[in-house]
Design a protein around this motif. Structure first.
Motif, PDB file in Angstrom:
ATOM      1  N   TYR A   1      -6.677   4.047  -1.385  1.00 49.75           N
ATOM      2  CA  TYR A   1      -6.250   3.030  -0.437  1.00 49.75           C
ATOM      3  C   TYR A   1      -5.380   3.652   0.641  1.00 49.75           C
ATOM      4  O   TYR A   1      -4.870   4.764   0.473  1.00 49.75           O
TER       5      TYR A   1
ATOM      6  N   ARG B   1      -9.769   4.229  -7.371  1.00 48.38           N
ATOM      7  CA  ARG B   1      -9.987   3.830  -5.997  1.00 48.38           C
ATOM      8  C   ARG B   1      -9.007   4.592  -5.110  1.00 48.38           C
ATOM      9  O   ARG B   1      -8.076   5.236  -5.594  1.00 48.38           O
TER      10      ARG B   1
ATOM     11  N   ALA C   1       0.827  -1.209   0.000  1.00 47.59           N
ATOM     12  CA  ALA C   1       0.000   0.000   0.000  1.00 47.59           C
ATOM     13  C   ALA C   1       0.858   1.254   0.000  1.00 47.59           C
ATOM     14  O   ALA C   1       0.601   2.194   0.725  1.00 47.59           O
TER      15      ALA C   1
ATOM     16  N   LEU D   1      -9.116   2.319   6.442  1.00 45.73           N
ATOM     17  CA  LEU D   1      -9.788   2.664   5.188  1.00 45.73           C
ATOM     18  C   LEU D   1      -9.543   4.134   4.894  1.00 45.73           C
ATOM     19  O   LEU D   1      -9.450   4.945   5.810  1.00 45.73           O
TER      20      LEU D   1
ATOM     21  N   ARG E   1      -3.290  -9.999  -7.101  1.00 47.76           N
ATOM     22  CA  ARG E   1      -2.339  -8.890  -7.120  1.00 47.76           C
ATOM     23  C   ARG E   1      -1.263  -9.125  -8.170  1.00 47.76           C
ATOM     24  O   ARG E   1      -0.817  -8.212  -8.831  1.00 47.76           O
TER      25      ARG E   1
ATOM     26  N   THR F   1     -14.363  -1.758  -1.131  1.00 50.13           N
ATOM     27  CA  THR F   1     -13.842  -0.900  -0.077  1.00 50.13           C
ATOM     28  C   THR F   1     -13.001   0.227  -0.679  1.00 50.13           C
ATOM     29  O   THR F   1     -12.984   1.321  -0.148  1.00 50.13           O
ATOM     30  N   GLY F   2     -12.339  -0.039  -1.770  1.00 51.57           N
ATOM     31  CA  GLY F   2     -11.484   0.987  -2.353  1.00 51.57           C
ATOM     32  C   GLY F   2     -12.246   2.064  -3.100  1.00 51.57           C
ATOM     33  O   GLY F   2     -11.756   3.177  -3.259  1.00 51.57           O
TER      34      GLY F   2
ATOM     35  N   ARG G   1      -7.092  -2.437  10.488  1.00 58.78           N
ATOM     36  CA  ARG G   1      -7.610  -2.289   9.141  1.00 58.78           C
ATOM     37  C   ARG G   1      -7.967  -0.828   8.903  1.00 58.78           C
ATOM     38  O   ARG G   1      -8.875  -0.285   9.521  1.00 58.78           O
TER      39      ARG G   1
ATOM     40  N   GLN H   1     -13.245  -2.486 -11.761  1.00 60.91           N
ATOM     41  CA  GLN H   1     -13.113  -2.844 -10.354  1.00 60.91           C
ATOM     42  C   GLN H   1     -14.022  -4.011  -9.962  1.00 60.91           C
ATOM     43  O   GLN H   1     -14.693  -3.991  -8.937  1.00 60.91           O
TER      44      GLN H   1
ATOM     45  N   ARG I   1     -12.833  -5.101  -3.631  1.00 62.92           N
ATOM     46  CA  ARG I   1     -12.798  -4.017  -4.608  1.00 62.92           C
ATOM     47  C   ARG I   1     -13.680  -2.863  -4.146  1.00 62.92           C
ATOM     48  O   ARG I   1     -13.363  -1.708  -4.353  1.00 62.92           O
TER      49      ARG I   1
END
Lengths: 570, 430
Positions: free
Chosen positions: A333, A331, A54, A304, A479, A533-534, A302, A489, A531
């Motif tokens: 991240y 998106r 990330a 966001l 990935r 969440t992004g 976690r 997405q 996908r």
């Protein structure tokens, strides 16, 4: 912490155990393998699933730190040169630009140039009209620009290549296996207790063929254990003893990045001002990453991206690219920088990027009377090789077996090329999985009628299935082949993904058909949720349109409940 | 009113101008024409219909008005040559059919509840199946896929359907041959519209599926059996395979929606009251007081007594969401430093930021639901609010937004807006 019984049966034994499958851990693995050690790596999730998965994919030239910390800048520059020579296939030499806009302070430019000089970096001035030729989307308020050797790096591919090369040389890599405690004897730390994590990704418990036992903890013994768990370093050290955790001065700093579905710049573009939010643009293939924010967080949980963080990035991004609102966002991240504590202890919330990009090597034998445990902390992706080299030196001293670091000389094979066997490596114990090698070569399963699973990134079903056959979890395979990372997405490829998994008889032919179905469903649902969440934080323009379309399709055509519906069911 | 290009703009006159030719726009045009109005439809293309699986979902129609709209939709569909029906294809007591609803499989293998479905999926109503108490050796469902159509994984559909519904399923994937190319349902539908090719397919399907298919209660095929000849094709396949055959709703680009567009448009033009201006995007409106006099696409000026705005929602490109609108709706941006609020800075001269509002500058609102949902605020009978806005503009379909817009919304609001617009003409002439 448990005392190892004499003659106790163990699951695996090695010279060194590395905990953590991020850039630091994999770097240490590769470094030690090249020095001829027998190494085991244990990672609680997937490879590069923490900070290393990330970041913005920028290989620093040091320019970013020249104004604040010329020492770090010099370190970055040295590593920049080494990685460009040994890991060329994972680096795109985009070059970098530092641009000063009308509103940016002039005195900073002088300070920056002085820092560059001290770091050995020589930025090349670029004429104002030439900048706009090079980067036509840039704002016309550019006053000054300098060229530096920044580059874009494919961190994920690089780490997988290092892992496969290490495995080929006899190392064992256990993914989705969590360290639950340390083993000791009278000489200090002698190994770790590990449990494999269950769930649908259980299949990919190990890259090597040996699966990790599920229910019972397994023991791995070694002479030295290296804790390279980044933001989890304190937690991991605490498994040994509280004192060990206290010797790990760790701070957590959250960074949010925003991806645009278009290559807006062809160079890495930095703003020539004191480092702040949203002033780096990194081009990667067909997308551009805008980063980053900085803010203290209590831990590595976690994270966001929040809409206000995205708003801040976009706002700053406009200063560099005035038309950025019209570009569809893909998106957002978030990642956590594991920084040395003194760097984040300032009251200024943005201090996380101010300095402190150095790293620290803690020998717990010296600090806490726990010989055999080493924690490597801090640093950055660009300098991961240097961190690994110093860690390797320390391990050599601790074991009393001197060996020279070779990571600056031995090339990292590109994915898909034959894996060279380092001559110094011991005879391989666990055979390399041919599946993994074949998958890395991109060769495909001939028994499957081939079709395209992901149209955005051109992922064929046989490529995907061969990666899964090689023991990768779907999230790792995703990935590696970039499944679902393009414009849609996951809206259209989730369906085809399910088809590909079914068509391959996945997961495994021995499972009952019913289990198959549920596993496929669970995997595809998890894929789509991941996908989602992004995209939640970038619901404007083209992404808002896609999301509205996806919501309508899922509700009206596929009969999938929306997220609200799922909650109601629960 | 400014026109692009040289000379005076072309001016055309109608009673009602409908902007947009998606589901809501076509229903509105049909309703206005049925009420006696001369209708002009100004649209870019078939809008959201290219994404529509053809199923009409939503809450069961309540009240006489909604039932009237559904009845009108079913009756007009019969005249178009594309029938819609409720439970098992029964038209029931006309609009009443939609009250019972239907449950059909989709290409995810999961059942979808809907109120009405096109004739091509009637044989797939799972509620009929459940009630007949099917045994394992008595029928079952054969899911047939085409090698060339990758978005329709027969194995997944069959597997999921068995798990979700308890119906025995099997699957078979057959190749359509080289003529099919790869991937696009539209192209495959073109083959099914070719009688000579279809003859060959019938032959092959008898050979590949014939004996097996007869043992199943029904065969599910991808929704690509022709843009125009679907009815006769399904009939021929039914006879040939000796069992019921139906199309399963699948991902876009979606043939059922395109069929709908072509057949409704053809019927509307043939009836002689409706003119289509396609490939046009309305960019301007000429309003005077509380009335809109005309709209323009830059080349042509369309004058009318009333206008129906049916340009679709966010998904159909009828509404654009600028970042400011999203951030405003999602959270107070407390983390921003002063003077840095997104959108706080003035737009550069000569540049207009894209508003959520469409051409009439109507008031919009956003809701935070499953997804962010945007729409034009309306009062009763599709009339936008606040009341200061143009009184002869009616809004229909997903332009209205709502937490979960569905096809029934487009049908009922399209019908309301079309009739209300036609009524305006009478007011004007009186």
């Amino acid at each position: 912490m448990r005392r190892l019984a004499e003659g106790e049966a163990v699951f695996d034994r090695a010279d060194v155990i590395v905990i953590g499958g991020g850039a630091t851990g994999v770097g240490v693995l590769w470094d030690l393998v090249l020095r001829g050690f027998d190494v085991v790596l244990v990672e609680q999730a997937g490879l590069a699933s923490g900070t290393s998965g990330a970041f913005h994919g920028l290989l620093h030239s040091g320019g970013r730190y020249a104004g604040t910390d010329p020492e770090t800048a010099a370190g970055c520059l040295a590593e920049n040169r080494i990685l460009k020579s040994v890991a060329r296939s994972f680096i795109r030499e985009t070059g970098g630009l530092f641009v000063r806009l009308e509103e940016d302070p002039e005195d900073w430019e002088e300070r920056w140039l002085e820092g560059c000089r001290r770091a050995g970096l020589s930025p090349v001035p670029v004429r104002r009209d030439e900048v706009l030729d090079l980067e036509p989307h840039l704002t016309s308020t550019v006053l000054k620009a300098y060229r530096v050797p920044d580059a874009a790096v494919d961190g994920f591919g690089l780490l997988w290549s290092l892992v496969w090369s290490s495995v080929a040389a006899g190392a064992r890599v256990y993914l989705r296996a969590r360290v639950t405690g340390f083993l000791t004897d009278e000489d200090g730390v002698r190994g770790v207790e590990v449990v494999g994590l269950g769930g649908t990704e259980e299949r990919a418990a190990a890259v090597t063929e040996g699966r990790f036992p599920q229910a019972e903890p397994g023991e791995i013994t070694a002479e030295v254990v290296v804790n390279a768990t980044g933001p989890w370093a304190q937690e991991t050290a605490a498994l040994a003893c509280p004192a060990a955790a206290a010797s790990v001065p760790l701070g957590h700093d959250k960074g949010v990045m925003l991806i645009f579905n278009s290559r807006l710049v062809s160079h890495v573009v930095n703003r020539l001002r004191p480092p702040a939010d949203g002033d780096i643009l990194v081009p990667h293939g067909p997308v551009t990453i805008l980063g980053t924010t900085s803010g203290n967080v209590p831990g590595p949980g976690r994270l966001l991206p929040e809409p206000e963080e995205v708003a801040l990035l976009l706002c700053e991004g406009r200063a560099l690219l005035p038309d950025i609102d019209r570009v569809p966002p893909l998106r957002a991240y978030a990642g956590v920088r594991p920084l040395l504590k003194e760097a984040v202890d300032h009251t200024d919330p943005g201090a996380g990027r101010g300095g402190g990009r150095g790293f620290l090597l803690v020998d717990h034998g010296e600090t806490d009377g726990l010989p055999g445990l080493v924690t490597v902390l801090g640093g950055k992706f660009t300098t991961f090789r240097a961190m690994a080299a110093e860690t390797g030196d320390l391990v050599c001293r601790l074991v009393g077996r001197p060996a020279r670091c070779r990571t600056a000389e031995v090339g990292v094979p590109r994915l898909g090329s034959p894996v060279p066997r380092p001559p110094a490596a011991p005879v391989s114990r666990a055979p390399l999985t041919t599946g993994a090698e074949r998958a890395a070569h991109g060769r495909e399963r001939p028994d499957l009628a081939d079709s395209l699973v992901c149209e955005c990134e051109f992922v064929s079903s046989s490529r995907l299935v061969s990666l899964l056959d090689a023991g990768l979890a779907l999230s790792d395979a995703r990935r590696l082949c970039r499944l679902g990372m393009g414009g849609c997405q996951g809206i259209f490829c989730t369906q085809r993904l399910a088809g590909a998994l079914f068509g391959a008889g996945w997961p495994g032919d021995t499972a009952q058909p019913r289990t198959d179905r549920e596993a496929v469903r669970a995997e595809t649902d998890a894929f789509r949720r991941g996908r989602l969440t992004g995209v939640a934080a970038v619901q404007w323009g083209g992404q808002a349109r896609l999301s509205a379309l996806a919501a309508a399709l899922e509700r009206l055509t596929f009969g999938r409940p929306g997220r609200e519906g799922e909650e109601k069911v629960r | 009113m400014r026109a692009v290009g040289r000379g005076a703009p072309r001016v055309v006159d109608y009673d009602v101008v409908v902007i947009g030719s998606g589901l809501a726009g076509l229903v509105a045009a049909a309703a206005a024409a049925a009420a006696g109005a001369r209708v002009g439809v100004v649209a870019e293309s078939f809008g959201g219909l290219a994404m529509w699986s053809g199923l009409v979902s939503g809450k069961a129609p309540a009240g006489d008005e909604e039932l009237d709209a559904v009845r009108f939709f079913i009756e007009f569909g019969v005249r178009c040559g594309l029938e819609y029906g409720g439970c098992g294809g029964s038209r029931g007591a006309e609009g009443e059919a939609a009250r019972e609803g239907m449950e059909v499989l989709s290409s995810s293998g999961r059942p979808v509840r809907c109120l009405l479905a096109p004739e091509t999926v009637w044989a797939g109503d799972l509620r009929n199946w459940a009630s007949s108490g099917m045994q394992a050796d008595d029928g079952g469902l054969l899911v047939v896929g085409f090698t060339e159509l990758e978005d329709y994984p027969a194995a997944v559909i069959a597997g999921q359907a068995a798990a979700e519904t308890g119906v025995r399923t099997a699957h078979r994937t057959v190749s359509l041959g080289r003529a099919a190319g790869r991937g696009l349902g539209v192209r495959i539908a073109g083959l099914f519209d070719d009688p000579a090719w279809f003859e060959g397919f019938l032959e092959a399907s008898r050979r590949l599926l014939g004996r097996e298919a007869r043992r199943f209660r029904a065969v599910a095929l991808p929704p690509v059996l022709g843009l125009f000849r679907f009815r006769s094709n399904l009939e021929a396949l039914r006879e040939n395979l000796g069992t019921a055959v139906f199309e399963l709703p699948a991902v876009p680009p979606s043939l059922p929606g395109m069929r709908f567009w072509h057949l409704w448009r053809w019927r509307l033009e043939a009836d002689g009251r409706t003119t289509f201006h396609l490939g046009r995007r309305v960019v301007e409106a000429d309003t005077h007081g509380d009335r809109c006099l005309a709209v323009s696409d830059g080349l042509t000026v369309y004058r009318a007594a009333a206008f129906v705005l049916a340009t679709g929602g966010v998904a159909g490109r009828g509404l654009e969401v600028p970042p400011e609108a999203f951030f405003r709706l999602s959270k107070p941006t407390g983390a921003l430093r002063p003077g840095q609020a997104p959108g706080g800075g003035p737009a550069r001269p000569g540049e207009r930021s894209v508003p959520v509002e469409p051409i009439f500058g109507l008031e919009t609102c956003g809701r935070r639901t499953d997804w962010l949902s945007w729409g034009v605020r309306v009062q009763d009978s599709s009339r936008p609010c606040p009341t200061g806005g143009p009184a002869n503009v009616f809004v229909a379909g997903w332009q209205l937004g709502g937490p979960e817009p569905d096809a029934l919304l487009s049908i009922t609001t399209g019908w309301q807006a079309g009739r209300a617009a036609a009524d305006c003409r009478e007011e004007g002439t009186q």
